[in-house]
Design an enzyme around this catalytic site. Structure first.
Site, short mmCIF file in Angstrom:
data_model
loop_
_atom_site.label_atom_id
_atom_site.label_comp_id
_atom_site.label_asym_id
_atom_site.label_seq_id
_atom_site.Cartn_x
_atom_site.Cartn_y
_atom_site.Cartn_z
N LYS A 86 0.82 -1.21 0.00
CA LYS A 86 0.00 0.00 0.00
C LYS A 86 0.85 1.26 0.00
O LYS A 86 0.43 2.32 0.46
CB LYS A 86 -0.98 0.02 1.19
CG LYS A 86 -1.87 -1.21 1.29
CD LYS A 86 -2.59 -1.54 0.01
CE LYS A 86 -3.54 -0.45 -0.43
NZ LYS A 86 -4.24 -0.79 -1.71
N LYS A 292 -7.10 0.92 -6.65
CA LYS A 292 -6.08 1.93 -6.43
C LYS A 292 -6.71 3.31 -6.36
O LYS A 292 -7.52 3.67 -7.21
CB LYS A 292 -5.02 1.88 -7.54
CG LYS A 292 -4.44 0.49 -7.79
CD LYS A 292 -3.77 -0.07 -6.54
CE LYS A 292 -3.22 -1.47 -6.81
NZ LYS A 292 -2.62 -2.07 -5.60
N GLY A 293 -6.34 4.07 -5.34
CA GLY A 293 -6.87 5.41 -5.19
C GLY A 293 -8.28 5.45 -4.62
O GLY A 293 -8.95 6.47 -4.73
#
Length: 329
Positions: A86, A292-293
């Protein structure tokens, strides 16, 4: 199908490629920039283990117009992205795969932490084929925090280059928990798991999302086997705010020409993350997946402050080992 027409003179190689969209791209590049010949591409570097008539265990021979042969073969990696989970390792790998002198495995092989008993021949067989002069690499973020891994990597190669993406350990822990809860929604709240005793405020530093963020502890283990000069630290925050700048430093570390630059990126406001612009032969830009994000879970601000206080001495120790200050609060 991709057709390649290659003309060789003593200094340059002119590569003309015709893709499925019948787009013609012609550019003059040095030999060091040429990626695996005969590789199937859709505009983005891919892991692909290209097949050949000799079978997967043999090198692939490519011949240019002068009859000169290049041999593509599977080799053990010369560089590893070893952490952290992460932190931005997937983004870094995808960005690096734009470089024609990098051949990177797309999946995480977990060789040094889970499959070491299978041996180096098995590990080599997992790698993509590469030409001489290309750098083979893979990423497995768990390597950075696994006790036995530094010695095992050193036994494979004393010269391997190591890359670690680090991020504010509090933010990283929340991101880690956000991923965990997306898969196992019934687990207790972050605030409960982060403390051995919430009343006394005693942090549970052995809880994996918090333990991973003890970067100094893990870094010391790697420095017992490798010199600091062989370990490159990437700022996860700057990888988002200035991806080209961080990629430039990584390319320098790997001894490569700075080919991946700011022209390859744009900032996606929806994801809050940099994405790759349209490559040649592709009609769409390339962003990382939905995981992701994503938006982090909301955490009690008092808990966040206690975690920042907890990490402060550990961060200071890490800055000393790293020789740089990452500016985490």
């Amino acid at each position: 199908m991709l057709a390649s027409i290659i003309a060789w003179d003593r200094q340059t190689l002119i590569l003309a490629q015709i893709n499925k969209a019948e787009m013609l791209l012609t550019r003059t590049v040095p030999l060091s920039e040429i990626s695996y010949l005969g590789e199937k591409r859709s505009g983005w570097p891919q892991e692909g283990n290209a097949s050949n008539a000799l079978g997967s265990g043999h090198p692939t021979l490519e011949t240019n117009s002068s009859g000169k042969e290049w041999t593509a073969a599977r080799r053990l990696p010369q560089a590893l992205i070893i952490g952290v989970k992460k932190g931005g390792t997937r983004a870094l790998l995808e960005f690096l795969r734009l470089h024609p002198d990098i051949r990177a495995l797309g999946s995480e092989p977990h060789f040094f932490d889970r499959h070491y008993a299978r041996g180096l021949d098995w590990y080599r067989s997992m790698m993509p084929k590469a030409l001489d002069g290309q750098i083979v690499m893979e990423k497995t973020p768990r390597y950075f925090v696994t006790v036995d891994t530094p010695a095992r990597v050193h036994a494979m190669s004393q010269d391997v280059k190591l890359i670690v993406v680090v991020r504010d350990p509090v933010t990283r822990a929340i991101s880690d928990y956000t991923q965990i809860i997306s898969k196992t929604p019934d687990i207790p709240p972050f605030e409960s798991l982060a403390f051995k005793n919430r009343t006394t405020g005693q942090i549970d530093s052995l809880w994996s999302p918090l333990w991973i963020g003890l970067y100094a502890q893990h870094m010391e283990r790697w420095l017992a086997w490798f010199p600091r000069s062989q370990i490159h630290l990437v700022s996860g925050e700057r990888l988002i705010s200035d991806p080209a700048g961080e990629l430039g430093k990584v390319q320098d570390f790997l001894g490569l020409q700075r080919i991946v630059t700011d022209k390859h990126f744009y900032f996606n406001k929806t994801k809050g993350f940099p994405c790759l612009k349209k490559p040649e032969g592709s009609s769409k830009p390339h962003c990382l997946g939905k995981t992701k994000g994503r938006t982090h879970v909301s955490i009690d601000p008092e808990v966040i402050q206690k975690l920042r206080d907890f990490y402060k001495p550990h961060n200071q120790r890490f800055y000393q080992l790293a020789g740089q200050n990452f500016g985490w609060q």
